[in-house]
Design an enzyme around this catalytic site. Structure first.
Site, PDB file in Angstrom:
ATOM      1  N   SER A 100       0.779  -1.240  -0.011  1.00 47.34           N
ATOM      2  CA  SER A 100      -0.060   0.109   0.016  1.00 47.34           C
ATOM      3  C   SER A 100       0.757   1.162  -0.102  1.00 47.34           C
ATOM      4  O   SER A 100       1.609   1.444  -0.787  1.00 47.34           O
ATOM      5  CB  SER A 100      -0.983  -0.051   1.229  1.00 47.34           C
ATOM      6  OG  SER A 100      -2.032   0.857   1.082  1.00 47.34           O
ATOM      7  N   ASP A 244      -2.174   6.167  -4.146  1.00 51.64           N
ATOM      8  CA  ASP A 244      -1.090   5.497  -3.605  1.00 51.64           C
ATOM      9  C   ASP A 244      -1.024   4.410  -4.595  1.00 51.64           C
ATOM     10  O   ASP A 244      -1.577   4.084  -5.423  1.00 51.64           O
ATOM     11  CB  ASP A 244      -1.377   5.246  -2.030  1.00 51.64           C
ATOM     12  CG  ASP A 244      -2.524   4.085  -2.106  1.00 51.64           C
ATOM     13  OD1 ASP A 244      -3.158   3.843  -2.953  1.00 51.64           O
ATOM     14  OD2 ASP A 244      -2.476   3.607  -0.919  1.00 51.64           O
ATOM     15  N   ASP A 246      -1.254   1.335  -4.454  1.00 47.16           N
ATOM     16  CA  ASP A 246      -2.260   0.116  -4.550  1.00 47.16           C
ATOM     17  C   ASP A 246      -3.693   0.905  -5.141  1.00 47.16           C
ATOM     18  O   ASP A 246      -4.572   0.122  -5.073  1.00 47.16           O
ATOM     19  CB  ASP A 246      -2.445  -0.864  -3.943  1.00 47.16           C
ATOM     20  CG  ASP A 246      -3.064  -0.407  -2.425  1.00 47.16           C
ATOM     21  OD1 ASP A 246      -2.836   0.746  -2.058  1.00 47.16           O
ATOM     22  OD2 ASP A 246      -3.329  -1.297  -1.714  1.00 47.16           O
ATOM     23  N   ASP A 248      -5.983   2.358  -3.458  1.00 43.60           N
ATOM     24  CA  ASP A 248      -7.037   2.563  -2.656  1.00 43.60           C
ATOM     25  C   ASP A 248      -7.215   3.837  -2.038  1.00 43.60           C
ATOM     26  O   ASP A 248      -8.483   3.975  -1.732  1.00 43.60           O
ATOM     27  CB  ASP A 248      -6.996   1.237  -1.574  1.00 43.60           C
ATOM     28  CG  ASP A 248      -5.966   1.510  -0.868  1.00 43.60           C
ATOM     29  OD1 ASP A 248      -5.077   2.140  -0.933  1.00 43.60           O
ATOM     30  OD2 ASP A 248      -5.778   0.371   0.118  1.00 43.60           O
TER      31      ASP A 248
END
Lengths: 450, 456
Positions: A100, A244, A246, A248
């Site tokens: 993440s 970010d 990933d 999310d």
């Protein structure tokens, strides 16, 4: 920091610095435990763009195959997209190889159940026990299943789910000028397609090459988004988005080049959702009171959950929430799409709201009540945590206390929330007040117990 | 484990029954050990046979190699000789093959190759094994991990090379029936037909992951089962049977006679000694004594070593490639070091066809030219702790023979010999007995009975 926690195996999964700490062997074993836990059946595997992703993806795939699972590789994909796809194809589970917002040397496994959701606390404990017991299912040659590769369907399905909740034509008609910082992350290609083709925006994008390293700190905090701010000004963009690695988390900039506070972004998204349908809202204990004010305007109720996406999701399901999220870290969770933090839903909601109101982004943000917030951290010695909490509580005898996650003291003019980090021996301190001077005092008092 | 030992970790690598001994964790550890063993990061070539478990092992091997900083070139499902050839072509630092060659489908194995596609020496193998056991792998940091790519050119590049050694268009005059046993020889032979107009007629051609048409062993018995009668029926000039990874071969004559698997090495020794008189033949103590007869004809010499590829490889390193005519086993695994130090069943087949062509003889005529030997082979499950006593009793029983302790016990008499040894891959005693002329049933049975008295 007193100790470097370079590997963490916990109920949240497995996370660490790739190399001597997070090894392919650990990833393989954890995946085999996961495969044993969810049983034979398809498991979706995807990853973000960090350099170690491919290596860990292969280790995970071998562990899943060894446990008798079929593996559906979706390649580089945002975490919410992976979660949606798990649910769409009725897989047994999913694994996202992503750390993440953590720096590039980290990687981690995010684990999802058959609905594409985080496991609840009890399930996660079970899985961790299974990992430690090391008694994995060992599939024989007859039981080993195949690997399927499908990089194209997941983004389509995810986008379709988002579009079901906004007026696409209204957005397209405005031909917004949008600036985007993709951090060269998993959303790089999908975000360009989504904004340019699907939503007909005029797109000014930086850092959208998934083959390149992260050009800035991975977490989209205002202080690292200087290039995006410049991009807004250079191109007179109506709005700006930063993701970010990933995909999310979402950060938002207005047309003046200012990066909005993440709690305000969540508050605007909550407002959008409640305009469509009234219902309960769930945010974590550290999220701003601005959420309460916005929700109160709609006559709805706010529930507070411990910090952490899984905790918020668990509470959202129990409360049948319409929307939820975590203010400080830029996570908007809209269950009608999927119970996960989803930057795409956030982008669509804000663009739709701009189109509906005809307002500028700064005007929209200006409608929100003004609060002053400060987030910080203090290190502490093991064994001292309890007495620090007690000392803090004693400072405010009249406060309303909440011990769901650390200690939250709610006062007439603001609140203080302190909680120990799950990953490091530090105390995270958050405080909020109506005025800057009140905030200063609250924060200073909180620090005084350290 | 109920079914006994289904895992063996040795100098040969890792071998076992997947899910019942051989696990993903071991595969990953072994690949990481190999990546660590290779030291300098470079390219590693990877390929696998069609077993279903191969895909699981592939994922683990890729992870282990990338993590230790090596770039991986994945050839997909292909033969071991193609993997070895590609290592050389790509100037890779090494290679790994995933496949259990002549074992049944539930087995799988990892085998390791050094630069130039060579087999690892005993010294290298034991170093690899030490790293595996120590489990201290040289995992690189996130920015120094390897990259993965595929390579679709491997088969054609391999065939380019084969066609320089063998006159493939000329060999197209033979109609050849081939039993691929659902293994990796099939796509390669199909490609040879396409490119060179050869007439390889393939049976058991589809690649299978779960079960092979028959046990993929290159023995006379297996040739006799299906291939030999078909060869006669379709009027082919020869029939060849490959194991799954195509390093071994057995054959049938045009008359439908299933030939002893020992004859592959004999024919190739004859052919290559004729081209290079005085050279040596390296083989193991279990292989037919006919080799000595052939070698004598060309002033050559037979060097006999312990059974297993490793002994032959180690012995080979003591010679210059051009000193050695051929290296091989009675199992149909044969290499010609001056060409490539690789067991290659397809190259062996092409060599036999070339002999037929050059001498203008049918296979049965060629074989008729050799003195007749009869070989009998048996196997018996054993109790490990009784092995030394058993060998002692055999020695005592046959005091008049010449003893050879290179590998177990071989006893020679003029015109006949018997060899008793412990299998390296299974808990078995193997008995091999050969005699010039008729089969040595008396001697064979006597030894088998003696060995059986030590069985569980």
């Amino acid at each position: 920091m007193s100790r470097a926690h370079q590997l963490k195996i916990s109920v949240s999964g497995i996370r660490g610095v790739v190399g001597d700490f997070l090894t392919p062997n650990l990833a393989c074993a954890f995946a085999q435990a996961f495969g044993t836990y969810v049983g034979p059946g398809p498991v979706v595997v995807g990853r973000d763009t960090r350099a170690s992703g491919l290596m860990i993806e292969h280790a995970v795939t071998s562990g899943l195959l060894a446990a008798g699972c079929e593996v559906v590789k979706v390649g580089i994909a945002p975490t919410p997209t992976i979660q949606v796809y798990v649910d769409e194809i009725r897989a047994s589970g999913g694994i996202a190889v992503t750390a993440s917002h953590n720096p590039p040397e980290y990687n981690a496994l995010k684990l999802f159940n058959r609905e594409g959701l985080f496991f609840n606390n009890y399930e996660r404990t079970e899985l961790l026990d299974l990992y430690h017991q090391s008694e994995f299912r060992q599939a024989t040659n007859d039981e080993i299943r195949r690997v399927i590769s499908d990089p194209d369907t997941p983004p389509r399905r995810h986008i379709a789910r988002v579009l079901a909740h906004v007026d696409v034509e209204k957005i397209r008609a405005r031909r917004f000028r949008v600036a985007l910082d993709g951090v060269n992350g998993a959303g790089s290609l999908m975000s360009q397609h989504f904004l340019r083709e699907v939503l007909n925006c005029e797109l000014f994008a930086i850092s959208v090459d998934p083959t390149k390293p992260f050009p800035r700190e991975a977490e989209p905090k205002p202080e690292v988004l200087g290039d995006l701010q410049q991009l807004i000004r250079d191109n007179r963009a109506d709005i700006a988005f930063a993701q970010d690695p990933d995909g999310d988390r979402l950060a938002v900039g207005d047309e003046t080049g200012r990066i909005l506070d993440n709690d305000d972004v969540l508050a605007l998204a909550v407002d959008c959702a409640l305009r469509k349908r009234k219902g309960p809202v769930v945010v974590n204990l550290t999220s701003s009171s601005v959420i309460d004010d916005v929700v109160a305007r709609h006559g709805c109720r706010v529930y507070r959950a411990p910090v952490g996406e899984a905790n918020v999701v668990e509470r959202m399901k129990a409360a049948n929430a319409v929307i939820g999220g975590e203010g400080s870290n830029g996570g908007i969770i809209f269950p009608a799409v999927q119970y996960c933090r989803d930057s795409y839903l956030g982008m669509a909601f804000l663009l739709e709201r701009l189109a509906e109101t005809g307002s500028a982004m700064s005007e929209l943000a200006g409608t929100l009540p003004r609060y002053y917030r400060r987030l910080g951290k203090m290190s502490f010695q093991h064994g001292r945590l309890g007495s620090m909490m007690q000392a803090l509580e004693a400072l405010y005898p009249g406060a309303k206390t909440d011990r769901t996650d650390g200690l939250k003291l709610t006062l007439d003019n603001g609140w203080i929330h302190v909680r120990a980090s799950n990953t490091e021996p530090i105390l995270r301190v958050a405080a909020e007040a109506r005025t800057e001077s009140e905030l200063d005092e609250l924060y200073r008092k909180a620090e005084s117990v350290g | 484990m109920p079914s006994g030992r289904s895992l063996r970790i040795s100098q040969v690598g890792l071998r076992g029954i997947v899910g019942n001994g051989l696990t993903a964790a071991q595969v990953l550890d072994f690949a990481a050990a190999f990546g660590t063993f290779l030291d300098e990061p470079g390219t590693v070539v990877l390929g696998r046979d069609p077993r279903a478990s191969g895909i699981m092992m592939r994922e683990g091997v890729v992870a282990g190699l990338l993590a230790t900083g090596h770039n991986v070139v994945d050839l997909g499902v292909t033969s071991t000789p193609v993997i070895q050839h590609s290592i050389r072509r790509l100037e890779a630092r090494g290679g790994i093959s995933i496949g259990a060659s002549h074992n049944s489908a539930e087995w799988n194995a990892l085998k390791f190759y050094g630069s130039r596609g060579s087999y690892l020496s005993s010294g290298e193998s034991s170093e690899l094994l030490d790293i595996y056991h120590l489990k201290k792998f040289d995992f690189k940091e996130w920015h120094a991990l390897g990259q993965l790519r595929e390579d679709g050119a491997a088969t054609d590049a391999y065939l380019d090379d084969l066609s320089k050694t063998f006159d493939l268009p000329r060999l197209a005059r033979f109609r050849v029936l081939v039993d691929c046993a659902n293994g990796t020889s099939a796509p390669i032979l199909r490609r040879i037909n396409e490119r060179f107009g050869t007439q390889f007629i393939l049976i058991n051609e589809p690649l299978e992951g779960r079960a092979f048409a028959h046990e993929p062993v290159t023995t006379r018995k297996m040739v006799a089962l299906q291939l030999a009668p078909l060869v006669k029926l379709v009027g082919a000039d020869a029939g060849f049977l490959f194991d799954i990874d195509s390093d071994r071969v057995a054959f049938s004559t045009e008359t439908g006679h299933a030939t002893s698997e020992e004859m592959v090495l004999v024919l190739l020794s004859d052919f290559f000694l004729e081209q290079g008189p005085g050279k040596i033949v390296i083989t193991n103590v279990s292989t037919t004594a006919l080799l000595e007869d052939v070698a004598e004809r060309y002033g050559g010499q037979v060097v006999r070593v312990a059974v297993g590829r490793q002994s032959a490889i180690d012995t080979l390193t003591g010679y210059r490639a051009e000193q050695v005519a051929v290296v091989g086993e009675g199992t149909g695994a044969v290499m010609r070091p001056s060409f490539r130090a690789i067991y290659d069943g397809i190259a062996s087949m092409l060599a036999i066809l070339t002999i037929m062509d050059r001498r203008g003889q049918t296979l049965s005529r060629l074989l008729d030219g050799y003195p007749q030997y009869s070989i009998l082979k048996g196997k018996i499950p054993l109790k490990t702790h009784l092995i030394p006593n058993m060998f002692q009793e055999i020695e005592d029983r046959f005091p008049d023979g010449r003893f050879n302790h290179t590998d177990g016990l071989r006893i020679d008499w003029p015109g006949r010999w018997v060899h008793v040894r412990v299998s390296q891959t299974e808990p078995l005693i193997r008995v091999i007995c050969e005699q010039r002329g008729d089969a040595p049933h008396g001697l064979f049975n006597e030894v088998m009975d003696l060995v059986r008295s030590y069985a569980s």
